[in-house]
Scaffold this motif. Structure first.
Motif, PDB file in Angstrom:
ATOM      1  N   LEU A 172      11.697  -0.089   5.143  1.00 49.00           N
ATOM      2  CA  LEU A 172      12.069   1.109   5.903  1.00 49.00           C
ATOM      3  C   LEU A 172      11.711   2.395   5.162  1.00 49.00           C
ATOM      4  O   LEU A 172      11.432   3.407   5.792  1.00 49.00           O
ATOM      5  CB  LEU A 172      13.568   1.088   6.226  1.00 49.00           C
ATOM      6  CG  LEU A 172      14.008   0.028   7.235  1.00 49.00           C
ATOM      7  CD1 LEU A 172      15.536  -0.016   7.332  1.00 49.00           C
ATOM      8  CD2 LEU A 172      13.380   0.274   8.602  1.00 49.00           C
ATOM      9  N   ARG A 173      11.692   2.333   3.835  1.00 48.01           N
ATOM     10  CA  ARG A 173      11.315   3.493   3.027  1.00 48.01           C
ATOM     11  C   ARG A 173       9.800   3.646   2.934  1.00 48.01           C
ATOM     12  O   ARG A 173       9.306   4.588   2.326  1.00 48.01           O
ATOM     13  CB  ARG A 173      11.908   3.368   1.622  1.00 48.01           C
ATOM     14  CG  ARG A 173      13.419   3.542   1.617  1.00 48.01           C
ATOM     15  CD  ARG A 173      14.065   3.224   0.293  1.00 48.01           C
ATOM     16  NE  ARG A 173      13.525   3.987  -0.820  1.00 48.01           N
ATOM     17  CZ  ARG A 173      13.589   3.597  -2.086  1.00 48.01           C
ATOM     18  NH1 ARG A 173      14.157   2.453  -2.401  1.00 48.01           N
ATOM     19  NH2 ARG A 173      13.077   4.350  -3.037  1.00 48.01           N
ATOM     20  N   GLY A 174       9.053   2.702   3.528  1.00 52.83           N
ATOM     21  CA  GLY A 174       7.596   2.791   3.535  1.00 52.83           C
ATOM     22  C   GLY A 174       6.940   2.366   2.237  1.00 52.83           C
ATOM     23  O   GLY A 174       5.782   2.693   1.983  1.00 52.83           O
ATOM     24  N   ILE A 175       7.676   1.607   1.417  1.00 51.92           N
ATOM     25  CA  ILE A 175       7.136   1.157   0.139  1.00 51.92           C
ATOM     26  C   ILE A 175       6.387  -0.152   0.362  1.00 51.92           C
ATOM     27  O   ILE A 175       6.940  -1.117   0.896  1.00 51.92           O
ATOM     28  CB  ILE A 175       8.268   0.956  -0.890  1.00 51.92           C
ATOM     29  CG1 ILE A 175       9.013   2.267  -1.109  1.00 51.92           C
ATOM     30  CG2 ILE A 175       7.702   0.428  -2.206  1.00 51.92           C
ATOM     31  CD1 ILE A 175      10.267   2.127  -1.936  1.00 51.92           C
ATOM     32  N   ASP A 176       5.123  -0.176  -0.029  1.00 56.63           N
ATOM     33  CA  ASP A 176       4.298  -1.379   0.095  1.00 56.63           C
ATOM     34  C   ASP A 176       4.485  -2.194  -1.169  1.00 56.63           C
ATOM     35  O   ASP A 176       4.064  -1.793  -2.256  1.00 56.63           O
ATOM     36  CB  ASP A 176       2.824  -0.987   0.283  1.00 56.63           C
ATOM     37  CG  ASP A 176       1.960  -2.179   0.619  1.00 56.63           C
ATOM     38  OD1 ASP A 176       2.488  -3.156   1.195  1.00 56.63           O
ATOM     39  OD2 ASP A 176       0.765  -2.141   0.298  1.00 56.63           O
TER      40      ASP A 176
END
Length: 161
Positions: free
Chosen positions: A103-107
């Motif tokens: 959800l935080r957009g961390i890959d």
């Protein structure tokens, strides 16, 4: 008809036992792979941006140690009920941290199986949900058969008060 019922119960118990060993093996392999390359696991944990830098080393040692201890307890029937509950809660925590990172957009690479890890959120979610469902099923069957489990460290009475 009684013979057919005992065969059904035997097959069910055998399947629950296989699933229990499956959970234990998955946890042991996951823990061993993390320990094998602890530096890569520290890097994986760091990519989550979830833990303070000073905590990365201790967390990277604690998680695989806990996974291997849970696996051994499950295999040796030592605190089995407690180990099943702890296994489910650990899987739930892993899934929640994965979800927060997503959800935080961390890959990220989850780091769950070290070099064997597949880098796909869909795969990681599916794997964790399946493992949680299998663990819940085994836990449910174990609780349903408490009177048969003599190795529990708990003193549980099945009588109603």
């Amino acid at each position: 008809m009684k013979g057919a019922d005992s065969i059904t119960v035997s097959i069910k118990n055998f399947m629950v036992c296989l699933l229990l060993y499956f959970i234990a093996v998955v946890f042991f392999i996951a823990g061993a792979m993390k320990m094998w390359d602890i530096h890569q696991f520290v890097d994986s944990l760091d990519s989550y941006q979830f833990f303070p830098e000073l905590a990365l080393g201790p967390v990277a040692f604690f998680i695989p140690s806990l996974e291997m201890v849970l696996a051994i307890c499950l295999l040796l029937k030592f605190f089995r009920l407690t180990s099943l509950i702890a296994s489910f809660l650990l899987l739930l925590c892993f899934t929640l941290v994965l979800m927060i990172s997503h959800l935080r957009g961390i890959d990220i690479s989850c780091g769950c199986f070290g070099a064997l890890e597949v880098h796909s959120y869909v795969y990681m979610y599916c794997r964790n949900i399946i493992l949680m469902l299998v663990t819940l099923f085994v836990l449910w069957q174990t609780i349903g058969n408490l009177e048969k489990l003599k190795s529990l460290p708990l003193n549980i009475s099945m009588q109603s008060n």
